[in-house]
Design a protein around this motif. Structure first.
Motif, PDB file in Angstrom:
ATOM      1  N   UNK A  78      -1.275  12.116   0.542  1.00 18.30           N
ATOM      2  CA  UNK A  78      -2.306  11.716  -0.415  1.00 18.30           C
ATOM      3  C   UNK A  78      -1.720  11.409  -1.787  1.00 18.30           C
ATOM      4  N   UNK A  79      -0.802  12.260  -2.270  1.00 23.31           N
ATOM      5  CA  UNK A  79      -0.215  12.049  -3.585  1.00 23.31           C
ATOM      6  C   UNK A  79       0.660  10.793  -3.600  1.00 23.31           C
ATOM      7  N   UNK A  80       1.381  10.534  -2.513  1.00 25.77           N
ATOM      8  CA  UNK A  80       2.217   9.325  -2.440  1.00 25.77           C
ATOM      9  C   UNK A  80       1.372   8.064  -2.497  1.00 25.77           C
ATOM     10  N   UNK A  81       0.258   8.047  -1.805  1.00 22.49           N
ATOM     11  CA  UNK A  81      -0.627   6.875  -1.843  1.00 22.49           C
ATOM     12  C   UNK A  81      -1.288   6.749  -3.217  1.00 22.49           C
ATOM     13  N   UNK A  86      -2.889   3.388  -5.776  1.00 28.58           N
ATOM     14  CA  UNK A  86      -4.201   3.504  -6.415  1.00 28.58           C
ATOM     15  C   UNK A  86      -4.295   2.649  -7.674  1.00 28.58           C
ATOM     16  N   UNK A  87      -5.483   2.099  -7.901  1.00 29.41           N
ATOM     17  CA  UNK A  87      -5.723   1.296  -9.102  1.00 29.41           C
ATOM     18  C   UNK A  87      -5.536   2.145 -10.356  1.00 29.41           C
ATOM     19  N   UNK A 103      -5.952  -4.281  -1.968  1.00 32.47           N
ATOM     20  CA  UNK A 103      -5.396  -4.051  -0.627  1.00 32.47           C
ATOM     21  C   UNK A 103      -6.050  -2.807  -0.064  1.00 32.47           C
ATOM     22  N   UNK A 104      -7.051  -2.981   0.730  1.00 28.42           N
ATOM     23  CA  UNK A 104      -7.726  -1.833   1.318  1.00 28.42           C
ATOM     24  C   UNK A 104      -8.624  -1.143   0.311  1.00 28.42           C
ATOM     25  N   UNK A 105      -9.351  -0.141   0.772  1.00 28.13           N
ATOM     26  CA  UNK A 105     -10.275   0.579  -0.098  1.00 28.13           C
ATOM     27  C   UNK A 105      -9.554   1.297  -1.244  1.00 28.13           C
ATOM     28  N   UNK A 109      -2.465  -4.310  -4.044  1.00 32.88           N
ATOM     29  CA  UNK A 109      -1.257  -4.936  -3.494  1.00 32.88           C
ATOM     30  C   UNK A 109      -0.448  -5.433  -4.680  1.00 32.88           C
ATOM     31  N   UNK A 110       0.744  -4.884  -4.835  1.00 34.71           N
ATOM     32  CA  UNK A 110       1.640  -5.258  -5.918  1.00 34.71           C
ATOM     33  C   UNK A 110       2.998  -5.574  -5.318  1.00 34.71           C
ATOM     34  N   UNK A 111       3.777  -6.374  -6.057  1.00 30.85           N
ATOM     35  CA  UNK A 111       5.138  -6.649  -5.622  1.00 30.85           C
ATOM     36  C   UNK A 111       6.097  -6.277  -6.735  1.00 30.85           C
ATOM     37  N   UNK A 112       7.306  -5.889  -6.369  1.00 36.19           N
ATOM     38  CA  UNK A 112       8.295  -5.546  -7.395  1.00 36.19           C
ATOM     39  C   UNK A 112       8.637  -6.768  -8.243  1.00 36.19           C
ATOM     40  N   UNK A 113       8.889  -6.549  -9.532  1.00 32.15           N
ATOM     41  CA  UNK A 113       9.376  -7.629 -10.390  1.00 32.15           C
ATOM     42  C   UNK A 113      10.774  -7.997  -9.927  1.00 32.15           C
TER      43      UNK A 113
END
Length: 184
Positions: A78-81, A86-87, A103-105, A109-113
């Motif tokens: 839970x903490x990792x997610x 999390x927004x 991305x999901x509830x 969805x982010x990508x590395x710079x």
């Protein structure tokens, strides 16, 4: 060894590392140097926790209790997610990532710079599997240093993971019986 010998050794080592990276990457850009730095950072982080545990004189258990393994697994999940998806925690990731969309509830969805150094950190902070390695290390050391407080916090995270699973199950059930978008 002479200065000339030192320079030759350094050039040979640099050439070896360059050819290793080229051969490994097979045409793709892989931040192997960043990964080495992350591994060294993790080693230093775990060594610092180990030293803190040793200095506090806390005894190590012969083996972890099965209930602690389950609790740590649920809390780390839970903490990792929460940290990586999390927004609400996106400001922590923003210096190293770019927002792509939901991305999901309640997740992003982010990508590395692509900037040098930020790509490795971006990969680590957007990957719940990568983040969980750090989280499990932290929770394990915290259990040794502050067992009651840590188990209480982990219990809360485990309950949150259970509540999330129930929310998702309920939403899926409602979607199945009434159609999408009515479960919120």
């Amino acid at each position: 060894m002479s200065t000339t010998g030192d320079h030759r050794l350094a050039r040979r080592l640099h050439g070896f590392l360059r050819s290793t990276k080229r051969d490994y990457s097979a045409g793709s850009e892989r931040p192997l140097g960043g990964y080495l730095t992350a591994m060294a950072g993790f080693g230093a982080y775990t060594a610092a926790w180990a030293m803190a545990v040793r200095l506090r004189g806390r005894p190590l258990p012969d083996r972890p209790e099965p209930s602690d393994i389950v609790l740590t697994s649920l809390a780390a999940f839970r903490l990792s997610r929460l940290l990586s998806k999390a927004a609400v925690t996106s400001p922590l990731r923003a210096p190293f990532t770019r927002y792509l969309g939901p991305q999901g509830p309640a997740e992003l969805h982010e990508e590395p710079r692509a900037d040098e150094g930020e790509d490795t950190v971006g990969e680590l902070v957007t990957c719940p599997f990568c983040t969980s390695v750090w989280v499990v290390s932290t929770l394990t050391a915290s259990q040794l240093l502050w067992p009651r407080a840590t188990r209480t916090a982990m219990g809360g995270l485990a309950a949150l993971a259970g509540a999330d699973a129930l929310q998702l199950a309920y939403a899926a059930l409602v979607d199945k019986t009434t159609g999408p978008s009515t479960a919120d």
